[in-house]
Design a protein around this motif. Sequence first.
Motif, short mmCIF file in Angstrom:
data_model
loop_
_atom_site.label_atom_id
_atom_site.label_comp_id
_atom_site.label_asym_id
_atom_site.label_seq_id
_atom_site.Cartn_x
_atom_site.Cartn_y
_atom_site.Cartn_z
N ILE A 1 0.88 -1.18 0.00
CA ILE A 1 0.00 0.00 0.00
C ILE A 1 0.91 1.22 0.00
CG2 ILE A 1 -1.78 1.29 1.24
CD1 ILE A 1 -2.91 -1.33 2.21
N ALA B 1 1.24 5.17 -0.13
CA ALA B 1 0.44 6.37 0.16
C ALA B 1 0.94 7.56 -0.66
CB ALA B 1 0.52 6.69 1.64
N ASP C 1 -10.08 7.67 -3.09
CA ASP C 1 -9.58 6.75 -2.07
C ASP C 1 -8.34 5.98 -2.54
OD1 ASP C 1 -10.06 5.65 0.60
OD2 ASP C 1 -10.22 3.75 -0.49
N HIS C 2 -8.49 5.10 -3.50
CA HIS C 2 -7.33 4.33 -3.91
C HIS C 2 -7.44 3.80 -5.34
CE1 HIS C 2 -9.90 0.92 -2.57
NE2 HIS C 2 -9.28 0.28 -3.52
N GLN D 1 -6.10 0.32 -7.43
CA GLN D 1 -5.44 -0.97 -7.27
C GLN D 1 -4.97 -1.49 -8.62
OE1 GLN D 1 -7.50 -3.96 -4.90
NE2 GLN D 1 -6.58 -5.57 -6.15
N LYS E 1 -2.77 4.61 -2.36
CA LYS E 1 -3.77 5.15 -1.45
C LYS E 1 -3.60 6.67 -1.38
CE LYS E 1 -6.63 4.74 2.07
NZ LYS E 1 -7.90 5.12 1.53
N VAL F 1 -0.02 1.98 6.01
CA VAL F 1 0.56 2.05 4.67
C VAL F 1 2.01 1.57 4.73
CG1 VAL F 1 -0.92 3.96 3.97
CG2 VAL F 1 1.32 4.46 4.90
N ASN G 1 -9.24 6.07 6.65
CA ASN G 1 -9.72 5.25 5.53
C ASN G 1 -11.12 4.70 5.83
OD1 ASN G 1 -7.15 5.68 4.55
ND2 ASN G 1 -6.40 3.75 5.38
N VAL H 1 -8.07 -2.20 2.59
CA VAL H 1 -8.10 -2.67 1.21
C VAL H 1 -8.06 -4.19 1.18
CG1 VAL H 1 -6.91 -2.61 -1.01
CG2 VAL H 1 -6.96 -0.58 0.43
N THR I 1 -9.22 10.69 5.96
CA THR I 1 -9.06 10.21 4.58
C THR I 1 -10.28 9.39 4.14
OG1 THR I 1 -7.77 8.30 5.32
CG2 THR I 1 -6.56 10.20 4.57
#
Lengths: 562, 316
Positions: A59, A61, A233-234, A236, A256, A273, B167, B171, B264
């Motif tokens: 992960i 960041a 958010d993220h 992948q 992230k 992270v 978060n 994930v 976040t």
Amino acid sequence: MADETGRFGVPALHFGVPSRRRFIQLGAGAAAGWTLSGTAPAQTERPTTPPDKPRGQVIAALSQEPTVFHPLMPGIEVDQGIWWQVFSPLWFIDPDGKFIPDLAREVPTIENGGLSADGLTWKIKLRSDVKWHDGTPFTADDVKFSLELINNPDFRVRNRVGHSLVKDIKVVASDEIHWRMESPYSPYMSILSLTFIVPKHILEKVSDPNSSPFHNAPVGTGPFRWAERVPGDHIQLNAYAGYHGKGPYLERVVFKYIPDLTVLYTQFRTGQVDYTGLQGILPNFVQEAKTLKGRRIFVSATSSVEHLALNLEFGPFADRTVREALYLAINKQAIIDALNYGLPTQTESFVPQQAWSFQQGLPQHKYDPAKANALLDAAGWARGAGGVREKGGVKLEFTNSTTSGNAVREQTQQLLIQDWRAIGAAMRVNNMPAAVIWGDFWQQSKFNSVLVSVNFMLGSDPDVTPRFGSGAIPAKGGRGYNTYQYRSLEVDRLLAEGAKQFDLAQRKATYGDLQKLIRNDLAILPLFQGFIAEGVKEGLQGFRPNINTSINCWNVREWYWA
Amino acid sequence: MARYIVNRLGQAIMLLVMVSAIGFAILHLAPGGPLSQYAASAQMTQEDLDRVTKQLGLDRPLPIQYLDWFGRMVKGDWGRSYRDGETVLSVIGSHLGATFELMLTATIIAVLLGCWIGVLGALRRYSLFDTLATVGAMIALSIPTFWFGLVTIYVFSVKLGWLPAGNRETVGDGSLLDLLHHLIAPALVLALVETAMWGRFMRSSMLEVINQDYIRTARAKGMPEWRVLTVHALRNALLPMITVAGLQFPTLLGGALVAETVFTWPGMGRLFLDSIGYRDYPVVMGILMFSATMVLIGSLLADILYAVVDPRIRVG
């Protein structure tokens, strides 16, 4: 800031008789001296080998959200973090400054016949074992399509520097492509190392090249393939088993988005992270971060140079004596030690100290307010009301601007006010949000002075025509970003010469002279070379800061858990 | 009643048009623009910036841009984000769930806790509980949400390790338990101010009601105290809270913006902040119109409900 450099306002030039070694030197050895900062040691504490097949996840960041996934469109540094994983260039620049073939079988040189002696004909041999993530074979048609797309007037391309010189593209075979350059242009090697190739078979079918499903679910030839994006958010990415190069060794990587740097550090500290990417760890946390168990902190140099950008057309700044006095009166070391925790290093050049083109022996800055005062006295800048100097009705007072909310820069401004007050110069702060200051205010030279960090390099290439060329002043209709409004015939001459040279020694001499001139003219007042502190969880191998890329997670394909 | 609703609806639509025009003008007249991020950070010359500006239609006169945007918006085309090219509606949609989840949880906490504190405070006026509740509310209303969020992270995540530092989910996990675990801290932080407000309003409302004649009458009739409080007092005290609920949306959205940044949380608040920073005009306008519509709907519903329970309003 990072920027792509290129040639602007430079007349067509004839390429002289080249040596056989010129392009080897430019290509493979172009940045031989370009090494990492001593504070960023290679990660060698666990001499393990990568796993046989992808394992685990990372992960990563980032303090900015990647949103542009078409690698040829306007994007910011953080977007490169995704492009490096999903796409591939023809060749890339490693941390030592060497060009490493990627989609190309070899880096073209005069010796291997990839480049003609006059630098005008380029012949690129491509790998034939590369497949796009959807299984379609990669061919020379994709390269041709990418270069033509860049020059398509309807396409919202980032820029066409160098690419616009490419003519007569010919696909000779599925694994070979040739083209002709309108004029010799040596920085194009670096430009191509940061140009990612996009798939023809997908993009040729879209009706609008600026908007298609590809833009939000890209297909590339890189080590990771697109998996999902949760906006805000993220993102992948999953390992691409058919990747043609080394790796990937991770099953997936998750980027992230954590906008607040304090929160980002906290999440690194609490273990949520594994890596703190772009903008990294704030300087005030670095010492504490180094004491964290199970974490490794890398402080590495970046190509950016923190400096005072003076608008040279603005009253007092047109006088070189004023610029010199202001420079002498800056207590640089205090700024470095007190505000930046001693992490950056002083510099006198716009070229990073690790670059092959860095000019050693430039006059070193000395904090000397007494000399500054004497210089101003001698030049007729007399102290007037309130201790502020003036000459011929022009007062030595000006504003300084930077991005509001940048605490370190705001504190730097306070020190500058203090330093300059001592020599009779009055500075006022006029800060603005990023979206405001970097608009017309900066582009059209509406500022007096700005505190800013700029990456003057393109990868390893020091061509700074768009920054210092006389024809690159936007406020005067120029096509670059010479917002300083700096003009020098000699600098123009050297820039034109450097862009057509292919011999490393010659280029080093040319750009060395250029640095001497810029330093002597004090076109900018350099403070220090930029740095970034990044955190990596212990056990994560393969992290290699690369000063030649905008983002240090350029090689996630080589990362693995020990 | 129908005429009242139509009138209020007409007012709401006029207001929306005004909000759109003023919002559009302010946003576009503010210095900087969507391309300044590239000027600040990457690879584009003035020529490139000019070219892209033209391609995006940003070089046209502002009224033309507004009419173009407005015309498309009423037809349901809210444009595309300058940042990622997605349609504005899908960008908003992708962030809405997270914000709704946060705001709903915070509202439930705030309503239940706030009403309980308010009612108890009113019934035990000037007691230790009431004093503590009053002081607590003042503190909660004075504490910046940002600071409270950071303290919460420091105590419960960094020091105690009980809650994640941010978060919406881990994930790859995404189980209900994981979601709830992540929701606790931001929801509590967001609920803090709301609870204080609900508590104060409820206390005042309850105090007003329990001093009314009909409450005394009910008690004089020998009605059990719990029945007096629940059926007569609480029910009437809750009436003014309809308006409070209707007007809470902007406050809640403002709080969510901060809480989402600290934790976040991938919601609308943070999207709004990011979009303003990037001058992503279509998305900012989209969120503005969406929020204004929500506020107006909330206010409209409150008015209608109030008119239903109090017919004098319709006449007035």
